[in-house]
Design an enzyme around this catalytic site. Structure first.
Site, short mmCIF file in Angstrom:
data_model
loop_
_atom_site.label_atom_id
_atom_site.label_comp_id
_atom_site.label_asym_id
_atom_site.label_seq_id
_atom_site.Cartn_x
_atom_site.Cartn_y
_atom_site.Cartn_z
N HIS A 63 -9.53 20.34 -52.99
CA HIS A 63 -9.22 21.68 -52.73
C HIS A 63 -10.30 22.61 -53.60
O HIS A 63 -10.70 23.55 -53.11
CB HIS A 63 -8.01 22.36 -52.99
CG HIS A 63 -6.93 21.56 -52.31
ND1 HIS A 63 -5.86 20.74 -52.89
CD2 HIS A 63 -6.45 21.66 -50.99
CE1 HIS A 63 -4.99 20.42 -52.13
NE2 HIS A 63 -5.32 21.04 -50.74
N MET A 79 -8.88 12.25 -52.76
CA MET A 79 -7.90 12.89 -53.34
C MET A 79 -6.78 13.50 -52.29
O MET A 79 -7.65 13.80 -51.14
CB MET A 79 -8.68 14.08 -54.00
CG MET A 79 -9.04 13.34 -55.30
SD MET A 79 -9.38 14.74 -56.53
CE MET A 79 -10.27 13.77 -58.00
N SER A 136 -3.02 15.58 -51.53
CA SER A 136 -1.71 15.99 -52.29
C SER A 136 -0.45 15.00 -52.25
O SER A 136 0.47 14.65 -53.03
CB SER A 136 -1.01 17.35 -51.69
OG SER A 136 -2.06 18.23 -51.55
N ARG A 137 -0.55 13.85 -51.03
CA ARG A 137 0.40 12.84 -50.81
C ARG A 137 0.10 11.75 -51.81
O ARG A 137 0.91 11.00 -51.62
CB ARG A 137 0.36 12.69 -49.23
CG ARG A 137 0.75 13.81 -48.48
CD ARG A 137 1.28 13.27 -46.92
NE ARG A 137 1.81 14.22 -46.24
CZ ARG A 137 1.52 15.01 -45.42
NH1 ARG A 137 0.25 15.01 -45.02
NH2 ARG A 137 2.27 15.84 -44.63
P1 AMP Z 1 -4.20 20.53 -47.33
O1 AMP Z 1 -3.70 21.43 -48.73
O2 AMP Z 1 -4.00 19.13 -47.50
O3 AMP Z 1 -3.99 21.25 -46.03
O4 AMP Z 1 -5.73 20.48 -47.60
C1 AMP Z 1 -6.42 21.86 -47.55
C2 AMP Z 1 -7.99 21.69 -47.38
O5 AMP Z 1 -8.50 20.83 -48.45
C3 AMP Z 1 -8.17 20.98 -46.25
O6 AMP Z 1 -9.47 21.60 -45.39
C4 AMP Z 1 -8.41 19.67 -46.47
O7 AMP Z 1 -9.39 18.86 -45.65
C5 AMP Z 1 -9.21 19.80 -47.83
N1 AMP Z 1 -9.00 18.62 -48.43
C6 AMP Z 1 -8.13 17.74 -48.76
N2 AMP Z 1 -8.49 16.76 -49.76
C7 AMP Z 1 -9.74 16.85 -49.67
C8 AMP Z 1 -10.51 15.94 -50.46
N3 AMP Z 1 -10.23 14.82 -51.30
N4 AMP Z 1 -12.02 16.17 -50.47
C9 AMP Z 1 -12.21 17.48 -49.90
N5 AMP Z 1 -11.34 18.22 -49.31
C10 AMP Z 1 -10.07 17.86 -49.17
#
Ligand code: AMP
Length: 281
Positions: free
Chosen positions: A34, A181, A183-184
């Site tokens: 993020h 990376m 969150s899960r």
């Molecule tokens: P989320 O909080 O999982 O909905 O993710 C929010 C944003 O962060 C989304 O656009 C995801 O694709 C991006 N994101 C999550 N993990 C990664 C990562 N390891 N590298 C780059 N972007 C990420």
């Protein structure tokens, strides 16, 4: 940094912000993935808005909406460090008030891969992202390639609906050992953490097959499936070698480039990873 919780306050504040405004939608429990999007937004915009919203409509009835990891205090500290200007944290009842009945459906692209095992997931994603775009009116919105199908769906939605913004897709950020990376990853317990490396090893295998000149999609898919099956703690959801634009599965020779993507359950979490195979060997 301002923390905003209502739609009307967010719209009022937005009027005061000079262009360009960069927007990073998240579900919180922030990690370096993020933060990489936020840093990119910071470097390209006058103002940066980050949303934290665990979107109920993108979770299926059997999925982890209630137990999805949350740590708002830590998130706010990180966002301050990254010099985000605004954090938008609306209540679900405000984003989906009683009687709201409008949904955004992106056909085709959402019917394969994640769409098969998570019916309604992308309808929830496309709808909430549209609502957030309408509230925040960003100049640029930043998404991770980590969720490759999501990035493709959002880009297509913005194009099809003539949305007045540009979608920027940023590279996947990994742990030092290669695990993407997420969150899960928090759910990975004991031996599962090491077993989860099978996703990254699969991407490496695919890249080395590609570099050696392998272009047959079925051959690449087969090798990856065998590798993942060799890990006793891993359960394959899918392994896909698909067209990067249409996400249609490629059965024979890859002509120019392909998206290799996979969903693999390791213990509780279903992990996603992907790589674009492209360029000459
Ligand atoms: P989320 O909080 O999982 O909905 O993710 C929010 C944003 O962060 C989304 O656009 C995801 O694709 C991006 N994101 C999550 N993990 C990664 C990562 N390891 N590298 C780059 N972007 C990420």
């Amino acid at each position: 940094m301002e923390t905003v919780r209502t739609i009307s306050d967010m719209k009022l504040l937005r009027q005061r912000l000079a262009e360009p405004v960069g927007f990073v939608p998240t579900m919180g429990f922030l990690h370096e993935g993020h933060l990489s999007l936020i840093r990119r937004a910071r470097s390209e915009n006058r103002h940066v808005i980050v949303s934290i919203f665990v979107n109920p409509t993108q979770f299926g009835p059997e999925e982890d909406f209630d137990s999805y990891p949350r740590d708002t205090e830590r998130d706010l500290t990180l966002l301050k460090q990254e010099k985000a200007d605004v954090v938008f944290m609306p209540e679900p009842e405000k984003i989906y008030p009683p009687g709201a009945c409008t949904w955004v459906e992106v056909e085709g692209l959402t019917e394969m891969l994640e769409g098969i095992s998570r019916p309604g997931h992308f309808r929830g994603v496309a709808t909430v992202v549209t609502k957030l775009f309408n509230i925040i009116e960003p100049t640029y919105a930043y998404f991770g390639q980590k969720d490759a199908q999501q990035a493709r769906v959002i880009r297509k939605m913005a194009e099809d609906l003539f949305m007045n913004l540009e979608i920027i897709v940023c590279p996947t950020i990994r742990e030092p050992d290669g695990l993407a990376m997420s969150s899960r990853n928090f759910y990975l317990k004991g031996k599962e953490r090491k077993a989860a490396l099978i996703l990254y090893k699969s991407l490496q295998l695919a890249q080395s097959l590609w570099n050696r000149g392998e272009r047959h999609a079925g051959k690449i898919r087969g090798e990856i499936v065998s590798l993942i099956e060799s890990e006793p703690l891993a359960r394959i959801g899918y392994v896909s070698v698909a067209d990067t634009e249409t996400l249609q599965e490629i059965e024979e020779e890859i002509e120019y480039e392909a998206l290799l993507s996979m969903a693999v359950k390791v213990g509780k979490p279903r992990l996603l990873d992907s790589i674009v195979l492209s360029g000459s060997a």
